[in-house]
Structures are given as C-alpha cells and as structure tokens.
Design an enzyme around this catalytic site. Sequence first.
Site, PDB file in Angstrom:
ATOM      1  N   GLU A  86       0.534  -1.417   0.169  1.00 44.77           N
ATOM      2  CA  GLU A  86       0.223   0.030  -0.110  1.00 44.77           C
ATOM      3  C   GLU A  86       1.256   1.555   0.002  1.00 44.77           C
ATOM      4  OE1 GLU A  86      -0.719  -2.675   1.467  1.00 44.77           O
ATOM      5  OE2 GLU A  86      -2.733  -3.233   2.141  1.00 44.77           O
ATOM      6  N   TRP A 119       1.354  -5.798  26.146  1.00 40.44           N
ATOM      7  CA  TRP A 119       1.904  -6.591  24.797  1.00 40.44           C
ATOM      8  C   TRP A 119       3.040  -6.987  25.240  1.00 40.44           C
ATOM      9  CZ3 TRP A 119       0.453  -2.181  20.511  1.00 40.44           C
ATOM     10  CH2 TRP A 119      -1.559  -2.143  20.166  1.00 40.44           C
TER      11      TRP A 119
HETATM   12  P1  ADP Z   1       1.266  -8.240   3.089  1.00 44.44           P
HETATM   13  O1  ADP Z   1       0.400  -7.435   3.219  1.00 44.44           O
HETATM   14  O2  ADP Z   1       0.447  -9.046   1.936  1.00 44.44           O
HETATM   15  O3  ADP Z   1       2.166  -9.340   3.508  1.00 44.44           O
HETATM   16  P2  ADP Z   1       3.771  -5.953   2.314  1.00 44.44           P
HETATM   17  O4  ADP Z   1       4.171  -7.152   1.372  1.00 44.44           O
HETATM   18  O5  ADP Z   1       2.694  -5.454   1.530  1.00 44.44           O
HETATM   19  O6  ADP Z   1       2.386  -7.843   2.173  1.00 44.44           O
HETATM   20  O7  ADP Z   1       3.898  -5.905   3.633  1.00 44.44           O
HETATM   21  C1  ADP Z   1       3.772  -5.837   4.259  1.00 44.44           C
HETATM   22  C2  ADP Z   1       4.120  -5.678   5.508  1.00 44.44           C
HETATM   23  O8  ADP Z   1       5.295  -6.246   6.373  1.00 44.44           O
HETATM   24  C3  ADP Z   1       4.148  -4.487   7.096  1.00 44.44           C
HETATM   25  O9  ADP Z   1       2.392  -3.685   6.790  1.00 44.44           O
HETATM   26  C4  ADP Z   1       4.666  -5.264   8.065  1.00 44.44           C
HETATM   27  O10 ADP Z   1       4.083  -5.477   8.917  1.00 44.44           O
HETATM   28  C5  ADP Z   1       5.566  -5.452   7.403  1.00 44.44           C
HETATM   29  N1  ADP Z   1       7.180  -5.480   7.371  1.00 44.44           N
HETATM   30  C6  ADP Z   1       7.722  -5.208   5.688  1.00 44.44           C
HETATM   31  N2  ADP Z   1       8.961  -4.591   5.657  1.00 44.44           N
HETATM   32  C7  ADP Z   1       9.113  -4.458   7.899  1.00 44.44           C
HETATM   33  C8  ADP Z   1      10.084  -4.566   8.086  1.00 44.44           C
HETATM   34  N3  ADP Z   1      11.293  -3.893   7.979  1.00 44.44           N
HETATM   35  N4  ADP Z   1      10.851  -5.059   9.568  1.00 44.44           N
HETATM   36  C9  ADP Z   1       9.387  -5.349   9.720  1.00 44.44           C
HETATM   37  N5  ADP Z   1       8.530  -5.662   9.125  1.00 44.44           N
HETATM   38  C10 ADP Z   1       8.043  -5.484   8.323  1.00 44.44           C
END
Ligand code: ADP
Length: 548
Positions: free
Chosen positions: A332, A450
């Site tokens: 997004e 949490w």
């Molecule tokens: P999906 O939501 O379909 O798994 P995305 O690639 O859009 O695919 O995923 C985004 C999510 O991935 C973020 O909202 C977050 O939770 C996680 N994410 C992305 N980069 C990181 C990071 N460097 N560290 C932790 N979580 C991450």
Amino acid sequence: MNGQMMQMPLLISSLIVHAERHHGEQEIVSRRVEGDLHRTTYRELAARSRRLANALAALGVQAGERVATLAWNGYRHMELYFGVSGSGAVLHTLNPRLHPEQLVYIANHAEDAVLFFDLTFLPLVAAVAGHAKSVRHWVAMTDRAHLPADAAKIPNLLVYEEIVEAASERYVWPSFDENTACGLCYTSGTTGNPKGVLYSHRSNVLHAYAAALPDALDCSARDVILPVVPMFHVNAWGLPYVAAMTGSKLVFPGPALDGKSLHDLFESEKVTVSAGVPTVWQGLLAYVEANKLGFTTMRRTVIGGSACPPAMARVFGEKYDVHVLHAWGMTETSPLGTTCAFKSQHASLDKEGRYALMTKQGRAIYGVDMKVVDADGHELPFGSEQSGELLVRGPWVLQRYFKEEAANPLVTDAAGHQWFPTGDVATIDADGYMHITDRSKDVIKSGGEWIGSIDLENIAMAHPAVAMAACIAAAHPKWDERPLLVVVKKPGAEVTREELLAFYEGKVAKFWLPDDVVFVDAIPLGATGKMQKNKLREQFRDYKLPTA
Ligand code: ADP
C-alpha cells in the site's frame, strides 16, 4: 498566481526515454528461464518496449486495461514494465507463489485482458486458463524454439519474441494525465480476499525519485543493482524504475534464487547493491559461509519486507563488509516508507550502538509522513516509550483499494489530514526512528500487556543453532496469552529448550520470556517469503503451555 514552468506529466515512459538517451550503452544482464545469461542495453530494451507497445495495440489492448504478468526478474519483464504502462495500459504483476485459486480470483477481479508468463509457470497457467474468463491472450515469454509441446493446450497462445519482432520499433509514447493508473499489485491478504493497490504514473515516478536518494536505496550510474526482491512483488521495491532513472546497470537473477546462483552472479557481474527479504539472504549467507566465500564488490544490501534479524546485519557487516540498510514498507506504500540510514550524530556510536539502531525500521523518507497513535487515535510524541498503531500518508500511499470505491480505509485526524493505518505496532524514538514491535494481528497480549514478538524472534535468531524462529501467542488460563517460541534448527545443529530459554536471560524483561519452545522442521512461508504466523497459531491452537 501559477508558476511558469513547463507542464510535463510524470510518466513511466519518461524513465525509459531518459535511460535510452543518456545511458543507452548501460547493460542489463538477465539469467533466463531458457538457462543462459542474456545481455542487453537500455537502448535495446527501450526499442523492444516500443515494439511491445505496438504489439499490445495490435492485440486490441485499450488504455486502462490490465495486462498481467507471471514472471521472474528479467529483461522481458522490464520491457513489460515500460511497454504496458508507457502505452497507457495497467501492468498487473501476479505473484506466482499464490495458490491457483487465489490467482484465478485476482485475475478475474482485475479483469486481466492479456497474461504474459515465463515458461516456469506453464503448469500454473494451464491450471488457471479455463477459469480466468477475461484473458483474451496468453503470451509465453520465450521464442518459438523454446516453446514446449504441451504449451499447445493453452488457448489463444502467443509467443513473446514473435509478437515483439513482428511489431514496429516506431512508437511515440503517448502523453496523458500523470494520475492515470500504471500498475496494479494485490496484497497477499492473510485475512479475507486479496486487495488491489492501483499505482499511478505520478506515484511511481515520485517514489522512484525518493527511493534513489542517498539515505534510501542510494543508486547511481556507477552502481550495479541486483534486485532479488521479485518484480511481481510491489515492483521489486521500485528498483527497475530507479535504475532507469539513475542509469544503473541491472542484473536480474531470473528463476535461480539459490545461494550459489546468486553468489555467482554477484561476483561475475560485480554487483554493488542488492535488495531482498531476510529469508532469501539466509540461503545466500549459508552458502557463502559453507564455502568460505565473500563478496568482492557488494557494498550494500537493503533488507525489508519483514524484520531484519540483527544477527543477519552483523554477519553481513562484520564478516563480509556489506552494509545492511534496514527498510520498511508495504504494498500500500509503493512500498518504501522508512529506511534506517544513520544521521551525523550517530558517527560517535560504538559498534554495539550502531547495530542496536539497525534493529529499527528507520526514519521516514521525504514523501512519507508517519505517526504512532494510541487506542483512541491520539498521536504519541516522538520519544514516547509507548507503542501504538503506525499511520502513514503521502503521494505514494494508497487512497483506496481497487474496485472498492465505497469503502474508505483511511482515518482522518483532528487537523483533517487523512492517514493510512498500517496494522503495524510501533514506536518512534526522539530522533524519528520507527521501530516495529509487531503486526497488530500478531501481537501477544499477556495479562493486558503487549509483548513484542519480533524482539523475541530476533534474540532467538542470534543463537548459532537457530535457522528460523517465530514467536506466537498461545492460550494461557491465567494470562490469556503467553509467548510460545517455534524454532527451526540449522541442519546438523543441536540446541535444547532449556538452552534457548537461558539464552534470553538478561536480554528481555522477565515477563517477556517465552513460556515454551517447540522445534519444527519448517515454518510456513507466505507468497512473499514471510512467516505465516496465522498458520502457526492455527497449528498450535490447542497447545498446552507448561503451567509451573
Ligand atoms: P502483506 O501485507 O501482503 O504481507 P506487504 O509486503 O505489503 O505484504 O507487507 C507489508 C508488511 O510487512 C508491513 O505492514 C509490515 O508488517 C511488514 N514489514 C515490512 N518491512 C518490515 C520490516 N523491515 N520489519 C518488520 N516488518 C516489516
């Protein structure tokens, strides 16, 4: 009063026009499905993208229609990036790791008109062809000589090289409103149906500008970029656009993502920059370590998509002199939101301090604003210890999902600004560095408090015997939920439950300590290489934690 500067829309085609004129000789190297290493240049690629645009017109593809791909990282896929979007159609990158049923749902929802595929995915295409009703043509991304006999069962099959060669190279990229849609990518949708994110020419070009910045992906005409992150997942984090903008050499690994194939390519093509999710680097590092190799030219790798385990950043940095840039983003958000580049005041940090900072996902790049809010939607100030939901806004952040015009996913604050709620739980420190502790759906809530599962996983990953670790909530009669650590051991390595629990001592607050450890052969990974903790929670739903 208006400014008096030229009105030129920010269009995807302008990137390839620039690369052709100013970096025409720069190389694009691809490992192909056909098995060889293919070399081309921006000049040739630009010409073939124009041929492709003519070919699409000949197939009757209209402006705004969706043209889908099921393809690895390679020059033909890049030609589609420019040929499809440049001509005014919408490039819809499908994730071949999805289940055929999900692919059918997505292709039908998007109403894809043409679908281009690499030969690897012929069986997948055969499975979905009868169900993807809107697809008028299936195009095998190869030449006639490499087309297998069983391709004949695909209806209305065309051969990529034939349609490209038959089309004229003469094509003038059309000009239109920069807010026109250029690309479509569906989120993997761990809950509910996948949702489409419809990028615009403007949003992708602006994103490319920002992604190229020194504190972001830092790409230049002197760089050799190997995107391991797939072009079917959020445009390989924008790297094909960035490379055309900066004139960087590109190296595409095609289907060969194992440690040896990647390492060979890093060395033979003198790669300087790479990018991918942690699970891919694990395979590469295991290979490099086992064969006592190193990296001659690579200076930086971008790791994101899920949290980069600090132990991985340390191995890259200390053993191989490769700097890890931790980055955060989402489908997004096009995807880049934050990168963990240091500020000048961090020069005085010692090594431990630097690695501690690198655990964070980093600070916002210009174009993305972010804040963390409490349960009532009130902003928590930078520097607050309390975590909350991360909200973002900016010109490459989603406004609404494709074909969900009636639903508004955004929240509006007191100032009237609209924000996209990420579903990530995070803190932002006094210097503006964001740190994700969890996704809201993965949070472990113990007695109302949490517990950050990512921190617990990072610690386990630092143990030499651990290949992969997931921390999930398990039901507990007194505390509602308690952390359960699920571990995959490295091949041949041994570690006990007690040793792992002892490994946590002094590293986290007592009440964060996992209640139990279970060893498994594998942790389920989703279509983008992320651990599917929802599946693990399902698997361990009735797990009885020790009560002592
Ligand atoms: P999906 O939501 O379909 O798994 P995305 O690639 O859009 O695919 O995923 C985004 C999510 O991935 C973020 O909202 C977050 O939770 C996680 N994410 C992305 N980069 C990181 C990071 N460097 N560290 C932790 N979580 C991450």
